[in-house]
Scaffold this motif. Structure first.
Motif, PDB file in Angstrom:
ATOM      1  N   SER A   1       0.849  -1.190   0.000  1.00 26.25           N
ATOM      2  CA  SER A   1       0.000   0.000   0.000  1.00 26.25           C
ATOM      3  C   SER A   1       0.883   1.237   0.000  1.00 26.25           C
ATOM      4  O   SER A   1       2.004   1.208   0.494  1.00 26.25           O
ATOM      5  N   PRO A   2       0.376   2.335  -0.562  1.00 26.75           N
ATOM      6  CA  PRO A   2       1.186   3.559  -0.560  1.00 26.75           C
ATOM      7  C   PRO A   2       1.381   4.042   0.877  1.00 26.75           C
ATOM      8  O   PRO A   2       0.551   3.797   1.751  1.00 26.75           O
ATOM      9  N   PRO A   3       2.482   4.706   1.124  1.00 25.22           N
ATOM     10  CA  PRO A   3       2.750   5.170   2.495  1.00 25.22           C
ATOM     11  C   PRO A   3       1.770   6.262   2.915  1.00 25.22           C
ATOM     12  O   PRO A   3       1.236   7.003   2.086  1.00 25.22           O
ATOM     13  N   ASP A   4       1.524   6.328   4.200  1.00 24.78           N
ATOM     14  CA  ASP A   4       0.672   7.355   4.769  1.00 24.78           C
ATOM     15  C   ASP A   4       1.369   8.705   4.633  1.00 24.78           C
ATOM     16  O   ASP A   4       2.507   8.876   5.070  1.00 24.78           O
ATOM     17  N   GLU A   5       0.689   9.666   3.995  1.00 19.66           N
ATOM     18  CA  GLU A   5       1.324  10.969   3.760  1.00 19.66           C
ATOM     19  C   GLU A   5       1.682  11.673   5.059  1.00 19.66           C
ATOM     20  O   GLU A   5       2.706  12.355   5.134  1.00 19.66           O
TER      21      GLU A   5
ATOM     22  N   TRP B   1      15.489  14.011  -1.131  1.00 19.17           N
ATOM     23  CA  TRP B   1      14.834  12.881  -1.778  1.00 19.17           C
ATOM     24  C   TRP B   1      13.400  12.718  -1.264  1.00 19.17           C
ATOM     25  O   TRP B   1      12.487  12.473  -2.048  1.00 19.17           O
ATOM     26  N   LEU B   2      13.213  12.852   0.036  1.00 16.72           N
ATOM     27  CA  LEU B   2      11.871  12.701   0.603  1.00 16.72           C
ATOM     28  C   LEU B   2      10.904  13.753   0.060  1.00 16.72           C
ATOM     29  O   LEU B   2       9.731  13.457  -0.175  1.00 16.72           O
ATOM     30  N   ASN B   3      11.392  14.967  -0.133  1.00 15.53           N
ATOM     31  CA  ASN B   3      10.530  16.025  -0.649  1.00 15.53           C
ATOM     32  C   ASN B   3      10.073  15.766  -2.080  1.00 15.53           C
ATOM     33  O   ASN B   3       9.032  16.274  -2.499  1.00 15.53           O
TER      34      ASN B   3
ATOM     35  N   ASP C   1       6.649   7.545  -4.205  1.00 10.48           N
ATOM     36  CA  ASP C   1       7.510   6.432  -4.592  1.00 10.48           C
ATOM     37  C   ASP C   1       8.097   5.674  -3.412  1.00 10.48           C
ATOM     38  O   ASP C   1       8.918   4.783  -3.609  1.00 10.48           O
ATOM     39  N   MET C   2       7.701   6.006  -2.220  1.00 12.54           N
ATOM     40  CA  MET C   2       8.339   5.431  -1.041  1.00 12.54           C
ATOM     41  C   MET C   2       7.741   4.068  -0.694  1.00 12.54           C
ATOM     42  O   MET C   2       6.535   3.917  -0.564  1.00 12.54           O
TER      43      MET C   2
ATOM     44  N   LEU D   1      10.179   3.497   4.582  1.00  9.84           N
ATOM     45  CA  LEU D   1       9.640   4.466   5.532  1.00  9.84           C
ATOM     46  C   LEU D   1       9.867   3.994   6.963  1.00  9.84           C
ATOM     47  O   LEU D   1      10.323   4.758   7.812  1.00  9.84           O
ATOM     48  N   SER D   2       9.602   2.728   7.216  1.00 11.66           N
ATOM     49  CA  SER D   2       9.796   2.169   8.554  1.00 11.66           C
ATOM     50  C   SER D   2      11.268   2.237   8.973  1.00 11.66           C
ATOM     51  O   SER D   2      11.588   2.621  10.108  1.00 11.66           O
ATOM     52  N   ASP D   3      12.170   1.888   8.061  1.00  8.18           N
ATOM     53  CA  ASP D   3      13.603   1.942   8.366  1.00  8.18           C
ATOM     54  C   ASP D   3      14.054   3.367   8.645  1.00  8.18           C
ATOM     55  O   ASP D   3      14.863   3.611   9.546  1.00  8.18           O
ATOM     56  N   LEU D   4      13.534   4.310   7.897  1.00 13.57           N
ATOM     57  CA  LEU D   4      13.907   5.711   8.103  1.00 13.57           C
ATOM     58  C   LEU D   4      13.389   6.247   9.432  1.00 13.57           C
ATOM     59  O   LEU D   4      14.064   7.046  10.085  1.00 13.57           O
ATOM     60  N   VAL D   5      12.215   5.816   9.829  1.00  8.52           N
ATOM     61  CA  VAL D   5      11.667   6.238  11.123  1.00  8.52           C
ATOM     62  C   VAL D   5      12.577   5.749  12.253  1.00  8.52           C
ATOM     63  O   VAL D   5      12.901   6.497  13.181  1.00  8.52           O
TER      64      VAL D   5
END
Length: 149
Positions: free
Chosen positions: A4-8, A66-68, A73-74, A79-83
């Motif tokens: 699923s797409p990541p939560d904005e 990159w995040l901006n 595309d994430m 996302l979990s690893d970055l958190v």
């Protein structure tokens, strides 16, 4: 199972965490530079830590850019690893702030034996923080490579 797409909201919170860590690292680096400039006879520990923290801040800047540009595309695992990495980076910055506060010397204070001892103990903390910063920098480099892939 489809991803699923990541939560904005989570992505925007991550962008804010990256920016906050970059700003706090900048402040910590500035504090370390002041400490380094006062201690002319040090063994290079502080300058090595400053170099690692500067590299980490630079990689955080690349991640922020990159995040901006890649909100849609994430991958959720990225996302979990970055958190987790931003949480770890926040802990590093907290320890850095504490170290800078302990070693910061007021201009009117003279350098005495106790101050030299405080700096010697602080140098060991700097070396440990340098190793942590290096590991976080390597982790962030891997995640950046995954982002660009």
């Amino acid at each position: 199972m489809a991803d699923s797409p990541p939560d904005e909201k989570a992505v925007y919170a991550l962008i804010a965490a990256v920016a906050s860590n970059m700003n706090r690292l900048r402040q910590g680096i500035d504090g370390l530079r002041q400490i380094h400039n006062r201690w002319k006879g040090n063994n290079g520990t502080s300058i090595n830590l400053i170099a690692q923290l500067t590299a980490l801040k630079s990689n955080l800047g690349s991640m922020h850019d990159w995040l901006n540009h890649a909100l849609s595309d994430m991958h959720p695992q990225l996302l979990s690893d970055l958190v987790v990495l931003m949480s770890s980076c926040g802990l590093l910055v907290r320890h850095l702030d504490g170290l800078v506060d302990r070693l910061h010397q007021r201009d009117h204070e003279s350098i005495d034996c106790a101050t030299k001892l405080k700096y010697a103990v602080g140098s060991r903390s700097m070396e440990r923080l340098r190793k942590v910063a290096q590991l976080q920098n390597e982790s962030l480099t891997l995640l950046l490579a995954a982002c660009k892939w």
